[in-house]
Design an enzyme around this catalytic site. Structure first.
Site, PDB file in Angstrom:
ATOM      1  N   ASP A 197       0.860  -1.187   0.000  1.00 52.75           N
ATOM      2  CA  ASP A 197       0.000   0.000   0.000  1.00 52.75           C
ATOM      3  C   ASP A 197       0.896   1.236   0.000  1.00 52.75           C
ATOM      4  O   ASP A 197       2.126   1.125  -0.141  1.00 52.75           O
ATOM      5  CB  ASP A 197      -0.957  -0.017   1.204  1.00 52.75           C
ATOM      6  CG  ASP A 197      -2.316   0.584   0.846  1.00 52.75           C
ATOM      7  OD1 ASP A 197      -2.330   1.766   0.427  1.00 52.75           O
ATOM      8  OD2 ASP A 197      -3.334  -0.105   0.962  1.00 52.75           O
ATOM      9  N   HIS A 271      -3.029   3.055  -4.660  1.00 50.70           N
ATOM     10  CA  HIS A 271      -2.427   2.596  -3.393  1.00 50.70           C
ATOM     11  C   HIS A 271      -0.983   2.128  -3.580  1.00 50.70           C
ATOM     12  O   HIS A 271      -0.534   1.207  -2.898  1.00 50.70           O
ATOM     13  CB  HIS A 271      -3.271   1.457  -2.791  1.00 50.70           C
ATOM     14  CG  HIS A 271      -4.545   1.939  -2.152  1.00 50.70           C
ATOM     15  ND1 HIS A 271      -4.611   2.376  -0.847  1.00 50.70           N
ATOM     16  CD2 HIS A 271      -5.801   2.070  -2.643  1.00 50.70           C
ATOM     17  CE1 HIS A 271      -5.849   2.737  -0.564  1.00 50.70           C
ATOM     18  NE2 HIS A 271      -6.595   2.580  -1.645  1.00 50.70           N
ATOM     19  N   GLU A 348      -9.923   2.461  -5.191  1.00 49.14           N
ATOM     20  CA  GLU A 348      -9.597   3.868  -4.909  1.00 49.14           C
ATOM     21  C   GLU A 348      -8.417   4.379  -5.739  1.00 49.14           C
ATOM     22  O   GLU A 348      -7.488   4.968  -5.202  1.00 49.14           O
ATOM     23  CB  GLU A 348      -9.297   4.030  -3.413  1.00 49.14           C
ATOM     24  CG  GLU A 348     -10.486   3.696  -2.541  1.00 49.14           C
ATOM     25  CD  GLU A 348     -10.186   3.728  -1.053  1.00 49.14           C
ATOM     26  OE1 GLU A 348     -11.057   4.203  -0.299  1.00 49.14           O
ATOM     27  OE2 GLU A 348      -9.101   3.282  -0.632  1.00 49.14           O
TER      28      GLU A 348
HETATM   29  C1  ACM Z   1     -10.880  -0.634   0.487  1.00 45.22           C
HETATM   30  O1  ACM Z   1     -11.376  -0.596   1.626  1.00 45.22           O
HETATM   31  N1  ACM Z   1     -10.236   0.404   0.003  1.00 45.22           N
HETATM   32  C2  ACM Z   1     -10.984  -1.821  -0.326  1.00 45.22           C
END
Ligand code: ACM
Length: 628
Positions: A197, A271, A348
């Site tokens: 991440d 991410h 995201e």
């Molecule tokens: C997430 O909670 N961004 C998958």
């Protein structure tokens, strides 16, 4: 005479007590018949297995029994023993791959299954049937009774998952093993390992050494995640860690021995700040000052899941070198993890830097794509081709539906169950893990007591989860999982605090037939598990003892209502700046808060003793919570 009477009485009470060892299993089995009496495991009990494939299960059982009892039991081949682990010669189709039967009589115990996985779960049930002290890591001298029962049991879903984010905070190899140990106690079988991440890259990729030389480390920061100071230039990154490939192999084997499949997640294209800090050329701006985020603010959120990244954290979909990079990563990941799935994230992803990039614009033109959002579909399809070449299946968060996915992709629904419904209707397999019921990073108790995070999710709500929405063909729902993101998890003890008891609720949701689920009955079994967790040294939240406090507003007045999850609690409160205790007002019905600068103080009791936290809410906080 009096002494003799007392002695007889004590003996009788002891006898009755020993005979009614209550059966408190989580998850609740499909079929459970209790009888009278019990079998007592002693140092001369014999443990046997009738098929070599059952040896590992027998060894794990013996180790656990010996640790707590101090016995020197051994697992021996054969079918004569007081505890028998038996692989059925004619498979019972009802039990499937993971089901089992467990029959305990006063003479002994027989666990039968079609496959070792079933025996493993039968063994977990046996451990829960034994006294709570079985969880002790030190020898306890006591009577090791197993009540007489007949159990037939098998899971509702094949995917019973728990996710752990080791990117936002790193957890050691041994901590991960402890997480797996706790999963299997509740028959969870899929460990989703969120390995990368913005805040860290945690898996060694030998062909891309900077991913862990640079990407696994961030600058030291304390305090609330998201509010921390950004890295200063030339500041040394000293906090973090990663798993070597040997570590990964060790954990994969540990998981396999316990019937757990690991689904590794490499979260792309968004991410990816840790990857970009390591290899800036993978991004659009190629900013060489990009650092692994220490939990500083890097985005602006506008509600409705829309946001803007102020620092680039997405891979550049128009750059062929990105796919060469991904091929290297997934070649090594695929070789390490034997499971069929690799999770590729997809959530995201901010596309603002793509919009401004000449390469992305040219690619869009070439592909005839009008919206930059649809470049994600192109990217995901390229990733899937890479995975397929390694013999792996793609699973991703529900954003992979945006921009189109191939028919073989599996969807993990997190933004509610909406994405899951849409995917299942298109014929994709789905894993349900919606924020509404399965986000274990959300606060589970009173928000002014527990460390604050995005939202709240109580145990009762987790337990009410139904993974197969109305109108969806159940065959597409592989199951579900709980997601434990680690932004606010600085220690492994706190991982446990957030995971339990909610992961137990989800374990029952994913294992037990829907019609057998019963909240009142479950919460009693949860309290039984609390005692076991205590003995095992496993942390858990006691939020079920704190009332959830609801405020409504009517004609300018605040109306307070309170509800507890645990049974048998008395809730006491004050609104006069006195400390509440069992002599102050007892809550029975919703009441109107007096006008003025009033503070509500609440504490719950059971059997005359305080059991909940002291909750203190000032009027402005109560006003904020008020719903009309
Ligand atoms: C997430 O909670 N961004 C998958």
């Amino acid at each position: 005479m009096k002494t003799l009477l007392s002695l007889v009485l004590i003996l009788m009470v002891g006898l009755v007590h020993a005979q009614v060892s209550p059966v408190n299993l989580i998850p609740q089995p499909v079929e459970l018949k209790t009888g009278s009496g019990f079998y007592t495991l002693t140092k001369v009990s014999t443990i046997c297995f009738d098929n070599a494939v059952a040896k590992d299960v027998a060894e794990i059982l013996v180790k656990k029994l010996n640790t707590a009892s101090g016995f020197s039991l051994k697992a021996v081949p054969g079918n004569k023993g007081s505890v028998r682990l038996s692989i059925s010669t004619t498979p019972d189709p009802q039990l499937g791959a993971e089901g089992y039967t467990l029959v305990s009589t006063t003479k002994g115990i027989v666990i039968s299954a079609n496959q070792p996985a079933g025996l493993f779960y039968g063994m977990q049930t046996l451990l829960q049937l034994l006294p709570k002290e079985i969880e002790s890591k030190k020898v306890v001298s006591m009577k090791w009774t197993v009540p007489v029962v007949t159990i037939t049991d098998y899971p509702r879903f094949e995917w019973r998952g728990l996710m752990l984010d080791v990117a936002r905070n790193f957890f050691t190899k041994d901590e991960v093993k402890q997480y797996l140990d706790e999963m299997v106690r509740f028959k969870l079988n899929t460990f989703h390992w969120h390995l990368t991440d913005d805040e860290g890259w945690r898996i060694e990729i030998k062909s891309l050494p900077k991913l862990t030389e640079v990407g696994a480390w961030r600058v030291e920061r304390f305090g609330h995640f998201g509010d921390r100071e950004a890295p200063r230039s030339a500041e040394k990154a000293t906090v973090g860690g990663f798993y070597t490939q040997d570590d990964i192999r060790e954990i994969v084997q540990y998981a396999k021995d316990r019937n757990i499949t690991i689904v590794p997640e490499i979260d792309v294209p968004g991410h990816s700040m840790a990857a970009i800090a390591s290899y800036p050329e993978l991004s659009c701006k190629k900013d060489t000052t990009t650092r692994v985020s220490p939990g500083s603010k890097f985005s602006d959120w506008y509600g409705n899941s829309t946001f803007k990244m102020n620092i680039e954290n997405a891979l550049n979909p128009s750059d062929e070198n990105v796919y060469i990079f991904l091929d290297k990563v997934f070649t090594e990941v695929a070789a390490l993890f034997p499971g069929q799935y690799i999770h590729v994230g997809g959530d995201e992803c901010y596309k603002g830097f793509w919009s401004d990039d000449a390469g992305c614009q040219a690619l869009m033109k070439q592909l005839g794509i009008r919206h930059v959002e649809d470049l994600q579909g192109y990217f995901m399809n390229r990733v899937e081709v890479i995975l397929k070449a390694k013999g792996k299946k793609l699973i991703g968060w529900d954003e992979i539906l945006d921009g189109g996915i191939t028919p073989d992709a599996t969807v993990m629904s997190w933004r509610g169950v909406k994405g899951g419904i849409e995917a299942a209707k298109m014929g994709h397999y789905v894993v349900m893990s919606p924020t509404t019921h399965a986000y274990l990073d959300y606060t589970q108790g009173e928000r002014t007591i527990d460390p604050p995070i995005y939202a709240s999710l109580r145990l009762k709500k987790c337990y009410s989860f139904e993974p197969v929405p109305d109108g969806v063909d159940a065959k597409y729902i592989l199951g579900g999982q709980g997601n434990l993101w680690s932004e606010q998890l600085p220690t492994f003890r706190h991982v446990q605090y957030m995971a339990y008891p909610r992961a137990w609720a989800l374990a029952e949701v994913y294992w037990t037939p829907r019609e057998s689920r019963n909240w009142d009955n479950f919460v009693g079994r949860v309290e039984n598990q609390f005692v076991r967790a205590e003995i095992a040294g496993v942390n858990y939240s006691k939020a079920i003892y704190d009332p959830s406090i609801k405020i409504t507003k009517s004609n300018g007045k605040l109306i307070v209502s309170m509800e507890c999850e645990a049974p048998g609690l008395d809730v006491f409160y004050t609104t006069d700046d006195a400390m509440p205790d069992r002599y102050t007002l007892k809550y029975t019905l919703p009441f109107t808060l007096p006008d003025g600068p009033v503070t509500l103080r609440v504490i719950s009791y059971r059997d005359g003793k305080p059991i909940g936290h002291l909750i203190t809410l000032k009027r402005d906080e109560l006003e904020k919570r008020a719903t009309k």
